[in-house]
Write a protein that holds these residues in place. Structure first.
Motif, PDB file in Angstrom:
ATOM      1  N   ILE A 121      19.196  60.846  15.396  1.00  0.00           N
ATOM      2  CA  ILE A 121      19.362  61.947  14.619  1.00  0.00           C
ATOM      3  C   ILE A 121      18.426  63.258  15.437  1.00  0.00           C
ATOM      4  O   ILE A 121      17.578  62.939  15.957  1.00  0.00           O
ATOM      5  CB  ILE A 121      18.645  61.935  13.208  1.00  0.00           C
ATOM      6  CG1 ILE A 121      19.279  60.886  12.460  1.00  0.00           C
ATOM      7  CG2 ILE A 121      18.447  63.368  12.493  1.00  0.00           C
ATOM      8  CD1 ILE A 121      18.662  60.462  11.171  1.00  0.00           C
ATOM      9  N   TYR A 122      19.582  64.193  15.871  1.00  0.00           N
ATOM     10  CA  TYR A 122      19.076  65.122  16.767  1.00  0.00           C
ATOM     11  C   TYR A 122      18.734  66.455  15.820  1.00  0.00           C
ATOM     12  O   TYR A 122      19.506  66.711  14.719  1.00  0.00           O
ATOM     13  CB  TYR A 122      19.894  65.575  17.880  1.00  0.00           C
ATOM     14  CG  TYR A 122      20.324  64.360  18.821  1.00  0.00           C
ATOM     15  CD1 TYR A 122      19.249  64.419  20.161  1.00  0.00           C
ATOM     16  CD2 TYR A 122      21.132  63.590  18.518  1.00  0.00           C
ATOM     17  CE1 TYR A 122      19.598  63.483  20.705  1.00  0.00           C
ATOM     18  CE2 TYR A 122      21.269  62.389  19.575  1.00  0.00           C
ATOM     19  CZ  TYR A 122      20.671  62.249  20.670  1.00  0.00           C
ATOM     20  OH  TYR A 122      20.828  61.353  21.279  1.00  0.00           O
ATOM     21  N   PRO A 123      17.623  67.302  16.163  1.00  0.00           N
ATOM     22  CA  PRO A 123      17.473  68.683  15.524  1.00  0.00           C
ATOM     23  C   PRO A 123      18.874  69.487  15.433  1.00  0.00           C
ATOM     24  O   PRO A 123      19.652  69.330  16.332  1.00  0.00           O
ATOM     25  CB  PRO A 123      16.378  69.203  16.412  1.00  0.00           C
ATOM     26  CG  PRO A 123      15.553  68.234  17.054  1.00  0.00           C
ATOM     27  CD  PRO A 123      16.784  67.020  17.331  1.00  0.00           C
ATOM     28  N   LYS A 124      19.121  70.229  14.332  1.00  0.00           N
ATOM     29  CA  LYS A 124      20.094  71.128  14.214  1.00  0.00           C
ATOM     30  C   LYS A 124      19.863  72.470  15.108  1.00  0.00           C
ATOM     31  O   LYS A 124      18.693  72.746  15.374  1.00  0.00           O
ATOM     32  CB  LYS A 124      20.350  71.376  12.591  1.00  0.00           C
ATOM     33  CG  LYS A 124      20.721  70.314  11.613  1.00  0.00           C
ATOM     34  CD  LYS A 124      20.721  70.868  10.268  1.00  0.00           C
ATOM     35  CE  LYS A 124      21.211  69.712   9.599  1.00  0.00           C
ATOM     36  NZ  LYS A 124      21.368  70.073   8.070  1.00  0.00           N
ATOM     37  N   GLY A 125      20.815  72.914  15.289  1.00  0.00           N
ATOM     38  CA  GLY A 125      20.987  74.058  16.311  1.00  0.00           C
ATOM     39  C   GLY A 125      21.140  73.911  17.690  1.00  0.00           C
ATOM     40  O   GLY A 125      21.191  72.780  18.238  1.00  0.00           O
ATOM     41  N   ASP A 126      20.930  75.104  18.495  1.00  0.00           N
ATOM     42  CA  ASP A 126      21.190  74.947  20.048  1.00  0.00           C
ATOM     43  C   ASP A 126      19.783  74.407  20.566  1.00  0.00           C
ATOM     44  O   ASP A 126      19.044  75.017  20.498  1.00  0.00           O
ATOM     45  CB  ASP A 126      21.349  76.600  20.372  1.00  0.00           C
ATOM     46  CG  ASP A 126      21.529  76.615  21.836  1.00  0.00           C
ATOM     47  OD1 ASP A 126      22.097  75.358  22.469  1.00  0.00           O
ATOM     48  OD2 ASP A 126      21.816  77.454  22.428  1.00  0.00           O
ATOM     49  N   LEU A 127      20.247  73.530  21.437  1.00  0.00           N
ATOM     50  CA  LEU A 127      18.973  72.471  22.058  1.00  0.00           C
ATOM     51  C   LEU A 127      19.342  72.855  23.761  1.00  0.00           C
ATOM     52  O   LEU A 127      18.562  72.156  24.592  1.00  0.00           O
ATOM     53  CB  LEU A 127      19.218  71.005  21.620  1.00  0.00           C
ATOM     54  CG  LEU A 127      19.008  70.825  20.396  1.00  0.00           C
ATOM     55  CD1 LEU A 127      18.842  69.208  19.889  1.00  0.00           C
ATOM     56  CD2 LEU A 127      17.523  71.149  19.711  1.00  0.00           C
TER      57      LEU A 127
END
Length: 517
Positions: A121-127
């Protein structure tokens, strides 16, 4: 009718007096008979009332057999109001302190052998302008209900390159229980374990097939189970021979309804005869259409050693043999006095307290892990005096008790079996009661509430085989599905001289030898 005595002669008067005496005598006898009949009716009514109370307690009362000593100190329920308020204040302070101090013990540790499905699970938004500095791992225990799958064997064929020879080589299929059938050994093991361990009748298992849109007739599933048990028959015959050579057996029996074509609209009441060897932990079920003592002949005919049973008279013919020492069961004796509590509480409680002392000695021996010789010495030191005193008391009380009363029946039960009840003192390997074999029988009681009856006498014997295998799995702490799957996969290829390698305890040793140390 009035008689004028002035005109009656002495002779006639004498005749009248004799006749009156006879009438009075007849009336006295009639009254006496009526009193006897009334007394018998009262006794009969009291016995029926006792049986009614016993049935009510069996249906609605507590099921445990534990007896509470009436001489134990009672809880101090009558407490002064000031003391009660002071105690409540102390309890409130203790609860407040405990809540402030208490910490969470942490999550339960999950076993390492379970398969792991990783979900990232990755954080939402631009990384794109960020860098990963670590990760947190959270384990959750999940369950996927049993599912069906197809095992497809693809066998490749080979021929000579020059093709001059007609010889073709093809990979061999593994041996299967049902050679041209569709079930795998894993599926067959599941069907049998679900029925005889988890008490799921075959018609309910068919419903599980139907939910997955697998259309298989109930008769087909029944045939699979029957063929599997037929393949396991050689493995059952070996413990039948082995248990006859045990020097100490516990025996009991329980009922099973069986459909019988000779009895229209009525099921036959058959019996499972169950044997348990406490020393080797070997258990055996054998089916018989009857409860007659002859049903035990296949196992007990040539048996020598200690035989422990309940009070059923069918075992007496074997217990009387010179090479057999017949032992009785203190748990059954205790039940007789437990039933007599409503009939004669004081005497019943006295016996139950003394029996409780005998069991306290057995519990202490188990907790201390004593060897058989040490158990014998402990029993002779502590249990023997209790039994001697209790025996003297019982033989005195039985003379002062009505034979047909419940307390009279309980005393007579023990008196007629006193030597058999005392026999366990002679050897530390012997048990005080027959509870171990009753524990082996318990799955049958659960199973027959679900499948209700066996389809035939042959089916009942096959069920006896299944109960034998799974009882020994439980005794050896072996996973019944894993054992049965392994056994079905190997029983057809193994040499029958080595068939004991498939016993549950040998399978356990095999699995333990493959585990990393």
């Amino acid at each position: 009718m009035e008689i004028d005595l002035k005109n009656v002669s002495k002779h006639e008067l004498l005749k009248l007096l004799t006749k009156a005496q006879k009438t009075i005598s007849v009336q006295d006898k009639t009254i006496s008979k009526q009193d006897d009949d009334l007394c018998r009716e009262r006794e009969k009514s009291a016995e029926l009332q006792r049986q009614l109370e016993l049935l009510r307690r069996m249906q609605f009362g507590q099921k445990r057999e534990r007896f509470e000593d009436p001489n134990q100190m009672a809880l101090p329920l009558d407490i002064a109001q000031e003391v009660l308020q002071e105690q409540e204040e102390v309890v409130k302070q203790e609860i407040t302190y405990s809540r402030a101090k208490k910490k969470h013990p942490g999550r339960a540790k999950l076993p390492s052998h379970l398969p792991v499905e990783e979900i990232e699970i990755y954080p939402k938004g631009d990384l794109s302008d960020k860098v990963c500095i670590g990760k947190e791992v959270t384990d959750v225990l999940d369950y996927v209900p049993g599912f069906f799958k197809i095992k497809r064997y693809i066998r490749y064929k080979y021929a000579a390159k020059d093709r001059d020879t007609a010889q073709i080589t093809i990979g061999e299929l593994p041996e299967r229980i049902i050679d041209k059938g569709i079930p795998s050994e894993g599926l067959l093991a599941t069907i049998l374990v679900d029925k005889y361990v988890d008490h799921l009748p075959l018609y309910r298992q068919k419903q599980r097939f139907s939910r997955e849109n697998i259309d298989i007739a109930a008769s087909t599933i029944d045939g699979w189970a029957a063929q599997s048990m037929e393949a396991l028959k050689p493995l059952y015959e070996k413990p039948v021979m082995d248990i006859k050579n045990e020097g100490y057996l516990q025996a009991d029996e329980t009922t099973i309804k069986v459909l019988d074509q000779s009895k229209k609209d009525k099921a036959h009441l058959g019996y499972y005869w169950v044997y348990h060897a406490p020393i080797s932990k070997l258990a055996l079920f054998d089916y018989s259409p009857t409860r007659a003592s002859s049903a035990a002949l296949p196992i007990l005919q040539d048996f020598r050693g200690y035989l422990q049973t309940d009070g059923y008279a069918g075992y007496n013919v074997y217990g009387k043999k010179s090479e057999v020492t017949h032992l009785a069961c203190w748990a059954h004796a205790r039940r007789e006095f437990e039933r007599a509590l409503d009939n004669d509480r004081s005497r019943s409680e006295h016996v139950l307290v003394e029996i409780q002392k005998l069991y306290a000695v057995e519990r202490r021996a188990r907790e201390q892990g004593l060897a058989p010789q040490q158990i014998k010495e402990l029993r002779l030191k502590e249990s023997l005096p209790i039994i001697n005193e209790l025996g003297k008391w019982m033989f005195l009380q039985i003379k002062l008790t009505l034979p047909k009363s419940q307390i009279g029946k309980a005393l007579a039960y023990c008196q007629s079996r006193w030597d058999k009840l005392s026999g366990y003192l002679t050897d530390g390997n012997l048990q005080i009661d027959n509870n171990l074999v009753e524990n082996v029988i318990r799955p049958v009681a659960l199973g027959r509430k679900n499948y209700l009856f066996a389809g035939s006498h042959d089916a009942a014997q096959k069920a006896a085989m299944a109960y034998t295998f799974f009882a020994n799995c439980k005794k050896q702490d072996v996973n019944p599905y894993a054992w049965l799957k392994y056994t079905l996969e190997n029983i057809q290829s193994i040499n029958h001289k080595n068939i004991t390698e498939l016993y549950p305890h040998n399978y356990k040793e095999l699995i333990e030898s493959t585990l990393p140390k």
